[in-house]
Scaffold this motif. Structure first.
Motif, PDB file in Angstrom:
ATOM      1  N   ASP B 179      -8.563  35.101  11.381  1.00  0.00           N
ATOM      2  CA  ASP B 179      -7.593  35.264  10.311  1.00  0.00           C
ATOM      3  C   ASP B 179      -7.800  34.295   9.159  1.00  0.00           C
ATOM      4  O   ASP B 179      -7.442  34.594   8.031  1.00  0.00           O
ATOM      5  CB  ASP B 179      -6.174  35.083  10.866  1.00  0.00           C
ATOM      6  CG  ASP B 179      -5.672  36.347  11.530  1.00  0.00           C
ATOM      7  OD1 ASP B 179      -6.346  37.372  11.384  1.00  0.00           O
ATOM      8  OD2 ASP B 179      -4.631  36.300  12.196  1.00  0.00           O
ATOM      9  N   PHE B 180      -8.371  33.108   9.444  1.00  0.00           N
ATOM     10  CA  PHE B 180      -8.446  32.161   8.334  1.00  0.00           C
ATOM     11  C   PHE B 180      -9.449  32.593   7.275  1.00  0.00           C
ATOM     12  O   PHE B 180      -9.359  32.161   6.123  1.00  0.00           O
ATOM     13  CB  PHE B 180      -8.678  30.716   8.803  1.00  0.00           C
ATOM     14  CG  PHE B 180      -9.985  30.426   9.473  1.00  0.00           C
ATOM     15  CD1 PHE B 180     -11.117  30.178   8.725  1.00  0.00           C
ATOM     16  CD2 PHE B 180     -10.068  30.354  10.851  1.00  0.00           C
ATOM     17  CE1 PHE B 180     -12.313  29.876   9.335  1.00  0.00           C
ATOM     18  CE2 PHE B 180     -11.254  30.050  11.468  1.00  0.00           C
ATOM     19  CZ  PHE B 180     -12.380  29.818  10.713  1.00  0.00           C
ATOM     20  N   ASP B 182      -9.612  35.809   6.376  1.00  0.00           N
ATOM     21  CA  ASP B 182      -8.737  36.690   5.596  1.00  0.00           C
ATOM     22  C   ASP B 182      -7.851  35.874   4.675  1.00  0.00           C
ATOM     23  O   ASP B 182      -7.649  36.224   3.511  1.00  0.00           O
ATOM     24  CB  ASP B 182      -7.851  37.513   6.545  1.00  0.00           C
ATOM     25  CG  ASP B 182      -8.498  38.831   6.909  1.00  0.00           C
ATOM     26  OD1 ASP B 182      -9.513  39.173   6.277  1.00  0.00           O
ATOM     27  OD2 ASP B 182      -7.995  39.504   7.822  1.00  0.00           O
ATOM     28  N   ALA B 183      -7.313  34.776   5.225  1.00  0.00           N
ATOM     29  CA  ALA B 183      -6.434  33.937   4.421  1.00  0.00           C
ATOM     30  C   ALA B 183      -7.199  33.360   3.241  1.00  0.00           C
ATOM     31  O   ALA B 183      -6.680  33.292   2.124  1.00  0.00           O
ATOM     32  CB  ALA B 183      -5.844  32.825   5.279  1.00  0.00           C
ATOM     33  N   ALA B 184      -8.449  32.961   3.479  1.00  0.00           N
ATOM     34  CA  ALA B 184      -9.260  32.409   2.393  1.00  0.00           C
ATOM     35  C   ALA B 184      -9.546  33.484   1.356  1.00  0.00           C
ATOM     36  O   ALA B 184      -9.497  33.227   0.153  1.00  0.00           O
ATOM     37  CB  ALA B 184     -10.564  31.844   2.946  1.00  0.00           C
ATOM     38  N   ARG B 185      -9.815  34.704   1.835  1.00  0.00           N
ATOM     39  CA  ARG B 185     -10.061  35.779   0.869  1.00  0.00           C
ATOM     40  C   ARG B 185      -8.799  36.070   0.082  1.00  0.00           C
ATOM     41  O   ARG B 185      -8.851  36.325  -1.121  1.00  0.00           O
ATOM     42  CB  ARG B 185     -10.528  37.033   1.609  1.00  0.00           C
ATOM     43  CG  ARG B 185     -11.968  36.938   2.056  1.00  0.00           C
ATOM     44  CD  ARG B 185     -12.371  38.159   2.845  1.00  0.00           C
ATOM     45  NE  ARG B 185     -12.129  39.385   2.122  1.00  0.00           N
ATOM     46  CZ  ARG B 185     -11.822  40.544   2.708  1.00  0.00           C
ATOM     47  NH1 ARG B 185     -11.719  40.613   4.012  1.00  0.00           N
ATOM     48  NH2 ARG B 185     -11.631  41.621   1.985  1.00  0.00           N
ATOM     49  N   ALA B 186      -7.651  35.994   0.763  1.00  0.00           N
ATOM     50  CA  ALA B 186      -6.389  36.269   0.069  1.00  0.00           C
ATOM     51  C   ALA B 186      -6.101  35.210  -0.984  1.00  0.00           C
ATOM     52  O   ALA B 186      -5.349  35.457  -1.913  1.00  0.00           O
ATOM     53  CB  ALA B 186      -5.249  36.345   1.072  1.00  0.00           C
ATOM     54  N   SER B 187      -6.687  34.002  -0.827  1.00  0.00           N
ATOM     55  CA  SER B 187      -6.450  33.005  -1.863  1.00  0.00           C
ATOM     56  C   SER B 187      -7.515  33.095  -2.954  1.00  0.00           C
ATOM     57  O   SER B 187      -7.633  32.203  -3.780  1.00  0.00           O
ATOM     58  CB  SER B 187      -6.388  31.600  -1.269  1.00  0.00           C
ATOM     59  OG  SER B 187      -7.568  31.304  -0.586  1.00  0.00           O
ATOM     60  N   GLY B 188      -8.281  34.157  -2.936  1.00  0.00           N
ATOM     61  CA  GLY B 188      -9.156  34.436  -4.059  1.00  0.00           C
ATOM     62  C   GLY B 188     -10.485  33.715  -4.046  1.00  0.00           C
ATOM     63  O   GLY B 188     -11.101  33.562  -5.084  1.00  0.00           O
ATOM     64  N   ALA B 189     -10.939  33.254  -2.881  1.00  0.00           N
ATOM     65  CA  ALA B 189     -12.206  32.537  -2.825  1.00  0.00           C
ATOM     66  C   ALA B 189     -13.372  33.525  -2.848  1.00  0.00           C
ATOM     67  O   ALA B 189     -13.267  34.626  -2.332  1.00  0.00           O
ATOM     68  CB  ALA B 189     -12.270  31.685  -1.573  1.00  0.00           C
ATOM     69  N   ILE B 194     -16.614  30.968   0.722  1.00  0.00           N
ATOM     70  CA  ILE B 194     -16.117  31.166   2.085  1.00  0.00           C
ATOM     71  C   ILE B 194     -17.209  30.811   3.088  1.00  0.00           C
ATOM     72  O   ILE B 194     -16.970  30.128   4.080  1.00  0.00           O
ATOM     73  CB  ILE B 194     -15.632  32.616   2.282  1.00  0.00           C
ATOM     74  CG1 ILE B 194     -14.348  32.832   1.482  1.00  0.00           C
ATOM     75  CG2 ILE B 194     -15.375  32.909   3.750  1.00  0.00           C
ATOM     76  CD1 ILE B 194     -13.816  34.229   1.519  1.00  0.00           C
ATOM     77  N   HIS B 198     -16.065  27.633   5.030  1.00  0.00           N
ATOM     78  CA  HIS B 198     -15.388  28.073   6.248  1.00  0.00           C
ATOM     79  C   HIS B 198     -16.347  28.488   7.350  1.00  0.00           C
ATOM     80  O   HIS B 198     -16.132  28.167   8.511  1.00  0.00           O
ATOM     81  CB  HIS B 198     -14.437  29.230   5.946  1.00  0.00           C
ATOM     82  CG  HIS B 198     -13.209  28.811   5.208  1.00  0.00           C
ATOM     83  ND1 HIS B 198     -12.262  28.010   5.769  1.00  0.00           N
ATOM     84  CD2 HIS B 198     -12.783  29.070   3.963  1.00  0.00           C
ATOM     85  CE1 HIS B 198     -11.288  27.802   4.900  1.00  0.00           C
ATOM     86  NE2 HIS B 198     -11.590  28.422   3.781  1.00  0.00           N
TER      87      HIS B 198
END
Lengths: 343, 286
Positions: B179-180, B182-189, B194, B198
Motif C-alpha cells: 500500500d505504501f 499506492d500512497a506514494a503514487r497518490a501523493s503525486g510522486a 518511487i 521506496h
C-alpha cells in the motif's frame, strides 16, 4: 462568477471493469469483473459523504478511481468545476494537491525503512518543495494530528501503535494541502477507543481546515456519526443516496433496510424487525439481470428480475434510490409494467 | 519501553544490537575479515615465497621445520601458498557477484516495476540461462572464451546475473503491491522517485543478503573451474587449483592435500552463515 452548482466533487457515470486474466489471440475474451458501474454522486464542500456496503461492492474501487490510482473506463470526475484528466480540466498531478487519501492498513501504507518525518515530507518533496523546508513543515503536521514531534519525528512505523500510525497517514495526507480527503476504511482496523479518538481528530480537522471527506466504511454506526450524506452501494452500483437522517430513519431500498436491520444493537429489547439478508452477494463477473439485488430481495417482483431500476428521487428530492418499489412509481404502475412484460 | 522513549533507535542501530547477540554471525564475520586481511597483506605475512620449490621437501608433513603446514608436490610452502591463494579465491568470489548484483538488480527492478512486456522480455531471457546448471554454464563459457582469471570472472558474472535478476524481480513485484507505493503514487510522486526512495531501499537488503550467499557458490565454482584447468593456470596459487594438483598425492599425505579444500569450505561456510545471520538481523518484521 456565480455558481449555481454547489457540488464540490461531482462524479458522473463512473465505470470500471477489471479484466480477469490476459486475452490470448483467437480465444474468447476472458470475463470482466464489473467492479463499478454507473456510479454518480455529489459531495458538497465541507460535507462528509459516507459510503457503505458489503465487502466487494466497489467502495474501495470508487476511492481509487477518484484519486486516479486506477483509470476509469468511462465517466467523469469533476472537482470544483474542473474535470479530471479532461481538456480544460485538472491534471492528475494537480488533483493530488486537492484530493488525498488515507488507506485502511496503517502499517502497509508506511514505508518501513522511512522515518515518519520523511514519510510525511515525501509528498511535498516529490512535488518540488525543498527537502529542508518540507521536513520542517512535517513537524507542524504532526502537531496537527496530535503526535508530539519531539518524540515521534525520527521514529519508524513499526515503533508506533496502530492509532499513531493512522495519525501519521492523516498527517501525510494533510501535508499535500488537500481540500478533499478520501478515508478508505481509515478507522476500521483500529480498536474501538482508538477509533473514537481518530474520529474526533477527523471531525476537528474538518472544521479547522474546512475539509470535505469521503468516508468509506462498513461500520454503519461510524458512518452515521461522522457523515452528512450517505451513499449505499451494492455490487458496484449506488442503490441509495441521501442525508443521514433520511437514509437511517426511512430507508427506501430493501438492501439498505436489511443492512440497517442487521446492525447489532446495544439495546436488548430492540429485536430485529426484518430478517437480515442471507447468503453472499452474487458474482460480479456475472451479475444478475434486472435489479442486481433481486436474488436476495424479500420484496422481489417480476419487474425487478428484468429491468434494472434507475437511481431517482423519492418523495424527497434529495433522497435517491434505485428501486422499482420505492420510487415515485406507484404499485399500479408496477403491475401495469409487469402486464406489459408478460404479454 | 518508557526508558528509551526519547532516544529512538535508527534502523541500523537496531540491526547492530541484534547482530551483537548473534555469536555465530559475529564469528563468521570475524573469520572472513581475517581471511581478507591475510590476503591483502599476504606479502608481509607469508613466511616464505609461495613459488619457491624445494624438491627435497616434496609433500613434507604438517609441522615440518620451516614448513608449518607442510609442503606441496613441488616442495613449496603450503602456508604461504594458502595465504596467497586467498587473494584469487576472494576476488573470484566477490567480483563476479558484485558486478552481477549491479546488472541483475537493475534488470530485476525494471522488470518488476514496469511489468508487462518488458518484464516478459527480461525474465524469459533470463530463463534461457536457467536451462543450464550454473557450473555447466560457467564451464561452457570459460571453455568457449579460454582459460584465465578475466575470462573466469566474466563467465561467473554471466552465471550469477539470472538468479539475482529473478530474486530482485520477485522482491520488486512484492514491494510494488504494498500500500505504501499506492500512497506514494497518490501523493503525486514520479515513478523514478518511487523506485529510488521506496523500492530500492526496501529491496536492496534482501537482494544483498541473497548475494552474500552467492559469494560462497562463486568461490566453489571458481575453484571448480581452476580444478578443471579453466580458471587460473599454474604456478599461480589458488585454492581450487592447489586442490586439483595435490589430489594425485592424496594417498601420500592426505592432511596436506586437504588443506586447500578446508580453506574453500571454511570461507564459503562463513559467507553462508553470515548471510543467514544478516538476514535475520535486517528483518524488519520482528
Amino acid at each position: 462568477m456565480a455558481k449555481i452548482d454547489k457540488s464540490f466533487v461531482k462524479v458522473r457515470n463512473l465505470k470500471k471493469y477489471f479484466q480477469t486474466g490476459t486475452q490470448i489471440p483467437f480465444l474468447k475474451k476472458p470475463p470482466a469483473v464489473k467492479a463499478v458501474e454507473n456510479v454518480s454522486f455529489d459531495v458538497f464542500k465541507g460535507e462528509t459523504l459516507g459510503v457503505v456496503g458489503e465487502s466487494g461492492c466497489g467502495k474501495s474501487t470508487v476511492a481509487r478511481l477518484l484519486i486516479q490510482l486506477i483509470k476509469p473506463d468511462a465517466g467523469e470526475i469533476i472537482i470544483d468545476g474542473l474535470a479530471v484528466e479532461k481538456r480544460g480540466g485538472i491534471s492528475t498531478r494537480d488533483l493530488r494537491h486537492r484530493m488525498q487519501m488515507v488507506f485502511q492498513d496503517s502499517y502497509a501504507t508506511l514505508n518501513p525503512r522511512m522515518p515518519i518525518e520523511e514519510s510525511i515530507a515525501f509528498g511535498p518533496i516529490s512535488n518540488g518543495k525543498k527537502p529542508s523546508e518540507a521536513m520542517l513543515e512535517s513537524k507542524h503536521f504532526m502537531d496537527q494530528v496530535g503526535l508530539d514531534p519531539n518524540i515521534y519525528l525520527h521514529r519508524y512505523p513499526h515503533e508506533l501503535s496502530g492509532g499513531q500510525r493512522q495519525r501519521v497517514n492523516i498527517a501525510r495526507a494533510l501535508a499535500m494541502g488537500p481540500e478533499v480527503i478520501i478515508l478508505d476504511e481509515a478507522v476500521s482496523a483500529l480498536d474501538k477507543s482508538v477509533e473514537a479518538q481518530v474520529l474526533n481528530l477527523l471531525t476537528d480537522l474538518k472544521s479547522d481546515l474546512k475539509l470535505t471527506y469521503i468516508f468509506i466504511s462498513h461500520d454503519l454506526n461510524v458512518v452515521k456519526y461522522i457523515s452528512d450524506k450517505v451513499m449505499v452501494m451494492y455490487l458496484g452500483e449506488v442503490v441509495e443516496y441521501g442525508t443521514v437522517e433520511d437514509v437511517y430513519n426511512s430507508p427506501k431500498h430493501p438492501y439498505t433496510e436489511a443492512l440497517l436491520a442487521s446492525q447489532p444493537s446495544m439495546d436488548p429489547s430492540r429485536k430485529l424487525k426484518t430478517v437480515p439478508i442471507t447468503g453472499d452477494p452474487p458474482n460480479p463477473i456475472n451479475p444478475p439481470s434486472g435489479c442486481k439485488f433481486h436474488t436476495r430481495c424479500p420484496k422481489v417482483t417480476d419487474l425487478c428480475r428484468t429491468v434494472n431500476p434507475k437511481l431517482q428521487s423519492t418523495d424527497n428530492v434529495d433522497h435517491l434510490t434505485a428501486c422499482h418499489l420505492a420510487s415515485n412509481v406507484t404499485e399500479v404502475d408496477v403491475l401495469n409494467a409487469q402486464k406489459g412484460l408478460n404479454s | 519501553m518508557s526508558a528509551n522513549i526519547n532516544k529512538p533507535r535508527t534502523y541500523w542501530q537496531s540491526v547492530r544490537s541484534r547482530l551483537r547477540r548473534d555469536p555465530v554471525t559475529l564469528t563468521c564475520a570475524g573469520i572472513i575479515i581475517g581471511i581478507v586481511l591475510l590476503s591483502i597483506f599476504a606479502p608481509l605475512i607469508a613466511p616464505a615465497n609461495p613459488y619457491d620449490a624445494n624438491m627435497m621437501k616434496r609433500l613434507a608433513p604438517i609441522g615440518s621445520p620451516g614448513y608449518p603446514l607442510g609442503a606441496d608436490e613441488l616442495g613449496r610452502d603450503m602456508l604461504s601458498r594458502l595465504i596467497y591463494g586467498g587473494r584469487i579465491s576472494l576476488i573470484m568470489g566477490l567480483v563476479p557477484v558484485f558486478i552481477a548484483l549491479i546488472i541483475g538488480a537493475s534488470c530485476g527492478l525494471v522488470a518488476g516495476y514496469v511489468g508487462g512486456r518488458t518484464n516478459m522480455l527480461i525474465m524469459r531471457t533470463m530463463d534461457i540461462f536457467y536451462a543450464f546448471p550454473s557450473i555447466m554454464l560457467a564451464i561452457a563459457i570459460s571453455g568457449a572464451i579460454g582459460a584465465g582469471i578475466e575470462n573466469g570472472l566474466l563467465s561467473l558474472t554471466l552465471v550469477f546475473i539470472p538468479p539475482i535478476t529473478r530474486v530482485s524481480e520477485t522482491i520488486t513485484v512484492q514491494i510494488k503491491s504494498l500500500d505504501f507505493i499506492d500512497a506514494a503514487r497518490a501523493s503525486g510522486a514520479s515513478n523514478s522517485r518511487i523506485i529510488l526512495s521506496h523500492i530500492i531501499v526496501n529491496a536492496l537488503g534482501p537482494i544483498f543478503i541473497y548475494c552474500t550467499s552467492l559469494v560462497s557458490v562463486s568461490i566453489i565454482i571458481a575453484s571448480g573451474l581452476s580444478f578443471l584447468g579453466l580458471g587460473v593456470s599454474p604456478p599461480e596459487a589458488d585454492w581450487g587449483l592447489m586442490l586439483s594438483t595435490l589430489r594425485q598425492s592424496i594417498y601420500v599425505n592426505p592432511w596436506v592435500c586437504a588443506l586447500p579444500g578446508v580453506m574453500i569450505f571454511t570461507t564459503s561456510l562463513c559467507f553462508n552463515l553470515m548471510s543467514d545471520g544478516l538476514r535475520s538481523a535486517m528483518d524488519m518484521k520482528m
